[in-house]
Enzyme design. Structure first.
Site, PDB file in Angstrom:
ATOM      1  N   ASP A  13       0.809  -1.220   0.000  1.00  0.00           N
ATOM      2  CA  ASP A  13       0.000   0.000   0.000  1.00  0.00           C
ATOM      3  C   ASP A  13       0.841   1.269   0.000  1.00  0.00           C
ATOM      4  OD1 ASP A  13      -2.251  -1.720   0.275  1.00  0.00           O
ATOM      5  OD2 ASP A  13      -1.848  -1.813   2.418  1.00  0.00           O
ATOM      6  N   LYS A  16       1.982   2.188  -5.132  1.00  0.00           N
ATOM      7  CA  LYS A  16       2.688   1.707  -6.333  1.00  0.00           C
ATOM      8  C   LYS A  16       1.870   1.982  -7.596  1.00  0.00           C
ATOM      9  CE  LYS A  16       3.070  -2.391  -4.489  1.00  0.00           C
ATOM     10  NZ  LYS A  16       2.697  -2.135  -3.108  1.00  0.00           N
ATOM     11  N   GLY A  40      -4.369  -4.847  -4.570  1.00  0.00           N
ATOM     12  CA  GLY A  40      -5.465  -4.039  -5.088  1.00  0.00           C
ATOM     13  C   GLY A  40      -4.977  -2.652  -5.378  1.00  0.00           C
ATOM     14  N   HIS A  41      -5.346  -2.133  -6.537  1.00  0.00           N
ATOM     15  CA  HIS A  41      -5.071  -0.722  -6.745  1.00  0.00           C
ATOM     16  C   HIS A  41      -6.280  -0.062  -7.374  1.00  0.00           C
ATOM     17  CE1 HIS A  41      -2.872  -3.021  -9.903  1.00  0.00           C
ATOM     18  NE2 HIS A  41      -3.707  -2.350 -10.659  1.00  0.00           N
ATOM     19  N   GLN A 223       2.156  -6.028  -3.030  1.00  0.00           N
ATOM     20  CA  GLN A 223       2.573  -6.044  -1.610  1.00  0.00           C
ATOM     21  C   GLN A 223       3.886  -5.260  -1.441  1.00  0.00           C
ATOM     22  OE1 GLN A 223       1.643  -9.526  -2.886  1.00  0.00           O
ATOM     23  NE2 GLN A 223      -0.394  -8.751  -2.537  1.00  0.00           N
TER      24      GLN A 223
HETATM   25  P1  IMP Z   1      -2.281 -12.962   2.193  1.00  0.00           P
HETATM   26  O1  IMP Z   1      -1.375 -12.347   1.168  1.00  0.00           O
HETATM   27  O2  IMP Z   1      -3.740 -12.832   1.860  1.00  0.00           O
HETATM   28  O3  IMP Z   1      -1.890 -14.363   2.528  1.00  0.00           O
HETATM   29  O4  IMP Z   1      -2.080 -12.113   3.555  1.00  0.00           O
HETATM   30  C1  IMP Z   1      -0.856 -12.152   4.291  1.00  0.00           C
HETATM   31  C2  IMP Z   1      -0.523 -10.776   4.869  1.00  0.00           C
HETATM   32  O5  IMP Z   1      -0.206  -9.891   3.791  1.00  0.00           O
HETATM   33  C3  IMP Z   1      -1.668 -10.100   5.632  1.00  0.00           C
HETATM   34  O6  IMP Z   1      -1.126  -9.367   6.709  1.00  0.00           O
HETATM   35  C4  IMP Z   1      -2.273  -9.168   4.603  1.00  0.00           C
HETATM   36  O7  IMP Z   1      -2.939  -8.074   5.209  1.00  0.00           O
HETATM   37  C5  IMP Z   1      -1.026  -8.726   3.858  1.00  0.00           C
HETATM   38  N1  IMP Z   1      -1.293  -8.289   2.467  1.00  0.00           N
HETATM   39  C6  IMP Z   1      -1.549  -9.079   1.401  1.00  0.00           C
HETATM   40  N2  IMP Z   1      -1.724  -8.341   0.297  1.00  0.00           N
HETATM   41  C7  IMP Z   1      -1.556  -7.048   0.655  1.00  0.00           C
HETATM   42  C8  IMP Z   1      -1.572  -5.815  -0.066  1.00  0.00           C
HETATM   43  O8  IMP Z   1      -1.770  -5.742  -1.277  1.00  0.00           O
HETATM   44  N3  IMP Z   1      -1.338  -4.699   0.695  1.00  0.00           N
HETATM   45  C9  IMP Z   1      -1.079  -4.749   2.017  1.00  0.00           C
HETATM   46  N4  IMP Z   1      -1.045  -5.871   2.721  1.00  0.00           N
HETATM   47  C10 IMP Z   1      -1.278  -7.025   2.054  1.00  0.00           C
END
Ligand code: IMP
Length: 423
Positions: A13, A16, A40-41, A223
């Site tokens: 977040d 990007k 997500g963007h 991420q």
């Molecule tokens: P997962 O990727 O759904 O397995 O989540 C694992 C961790 O990564 C969690 O703490 C999520 O909140 C975090 N996370 C996954 N994708 C994003 C993103 O796009 N932005 C911020 N945090 C993310």
């Protein structure tokens, strides 16, 4: 023409999408190399605002080919929904390419992500529940199904039946859930396959060829560095490798192809989900960042935790990604804070850590050591040149570059395209 990698330097977040949007003008290919629809963007197109989770934002530009590369895990139903949504807004998705090697997110991955999180109780990671971890786990266990399997029903069914036997046993006996039906999954996924077939490609070969022809390629990370499976705050991480090295593995390219690695860094820090966050600020300043920065997760709508800029993280990100420059976002959000704090080191048991600590306990218990700088009250939204920034804001930017050991090349002062200045 070498490729450019764009990575997040924090816990995701970082903005990007804004950086990609700006760079897209100079690109021919925009490539997602890891993660899935956990990302997500928000993009603005044709007067509409839409949220994309899988498709690179390059899709909005006529001259750009958007690529979902080998390292991504794809939920094909979600991908088709995004394509349909874009089509209803008049955006052509025919140039989208999906690697035949990318792994599929299956219905049991979604189910397992949900139940295992519940099972962990207080220890849960706060995943996005999109099946990401279970899909990557199956990839590593060599029982994953891939995009290419969608084109051969016999092979798809054969692989599915073996895996489903085990998954259904786990779902029903361990988690007390109903078993999933193979026929239903085959029917749904063959339908997805039929629609995706024209987009399936050997994307590594396409990108290699494009680079040979002097085309410009942007490898866009989802991420961020601290969510990296190997280099992040494990186990509070995602299950892929957002770092620059992951871009090469995920896209199927070698290191010689890359000359520029841009680290996108927010002017403060946010985190969604659980895990350590040394500079978290739960007081008024944090609330202000949350409100002014509209810090809610794009995928889950969760409120993001906020905190002061952490130079330990940016220095670490510079090292593990080989950053060549920083793209600083959301500086405007900090307007009006009377003092700015930058964490320059962590203190734990009397010892100072200027580098990211090598043990999780230190990261969890570290006390941030702050350097205080003057704040500014001027609205930055109308700033169009670096020299127009108030002196205190410039000093803040320059201090970040000094402490990170990487030059800041862009500073963003608002959500719109023209609200980015070059230093
Ligand atoms: P997962 O990727 O759904 O397995 O989540 C694992 C961790 O990564 C969690 O703490 C999520 O909140 C975090 N996370 C996954 N994708 C994003 C993103 O796009 N932005 C911020 N945090 C993310």
């Amino acid at each position: 023409m070498p490729a450019t990698i764009l990575v997040g330097t924090q816990w995701g977040d970082e903005g990007k999408g804004k950086a990609t949007d700006l760079l897209a003008d100079h690109m021919d290919y925009v490539v997602r190399y890891q993660g899935g629809n956990n990302a997500g963007h928000t993009v603005r197109a044709g007067g509409h605002t839409l949220k994309l989770h899988l498709i690179p934002s390059g899709i909005l530009y006529e001259g750009i080919t958007s690529v979902i590369a080998d390292g991504v895990v794809v939920d094909p139903g979600v991908l088709l929904e995004e394509m349909d949504e874009l089509a209803t807004r008049g955006i052509d998705t025919s140039r989208l390419l999906v690697s035949s090697n990318a792994h599929l997110i299956m219905p049991y991955h979604l189910e397992l992500d949900r139940v295992t999180e519940r099972y962990l109780g207080k220890l849960q990671l706060g995943t996005t529940k999109r099946g990401i971890g279970p899909a990557y786990a199956d990839k590593a266990a060599r029982i994953g199904l891939r995009i290419q399997d969608l084109t051969d029903e016999k092979i798809f069914r054969q692989k599915l039946e073996v895996v489903l036997k085990e998954k259904n046993a786990i779902l029903s006996r361990v988690y007390n859930r109903l078993p999933l039906d193979a026929d239903e999954i085959v029917k749904d996924y063959m339908g997805y396959g039929e629609r995706l077939a024209p987009h399936i490609a050997d994307t590594s070969s396409v990108l290699y060829g494009a680079l040979r022809q002097g085309k410009r390629v942007l490898l866009e990370g989802a991420q961020g560095t601290l969510l990296d499976l190997d280099h992040g705050t494990y186990p509070f991480v995602t299950s892929s490798n957002p770092v620059a090295g992951g871009a090469l593995v995920g896209a199927g390219l070698g290191p010689k192809e890359v000359a520029r690695v841009i680290g996108v860094t927010k002017a403060y820090v946010t985190r969604v989900g659980a895990g350590p966050f040394p500079t978290e600020e739960t007081g008024a300043a944090g609330e202000r960042m949350q409100e002014r920065g509209q810090e809610f997760g794009t995928t889950t709508g969760r409120r993001r935790r906020c905190g002061w800029f952490d130079a330990v993280l940016v220095r670490y990100a510079a090292r593990v990604n080989g950053l060549t420059e920083l793209f600083l976002t959301k500086l405007d959000v900090l307007t009006g804070l009377d003092r700015m704090r930058i964490c320059v080191a962590y203190r734990y048991e009397g010892r100072l850590y200027e580098d990211f600590p090598p043990h999780q306990t230190i990261v969890h218990k570290a006390e941030p050591v702050y350097e205080d700088l003057e704040g500014w009250t001027e609205d930055l939204e109308a700033v169009r040149g670096y020299g127009d920034l108030p002196p205190a804001a410039r000093k803040y930017v320059e201090r970040i570059a000094d402490l990170g050991g990487v030059p800041v090349r862009h500073v963003s002062v608002g959500p719109h395209r023209d609200q980015t200045v070059e230093t």
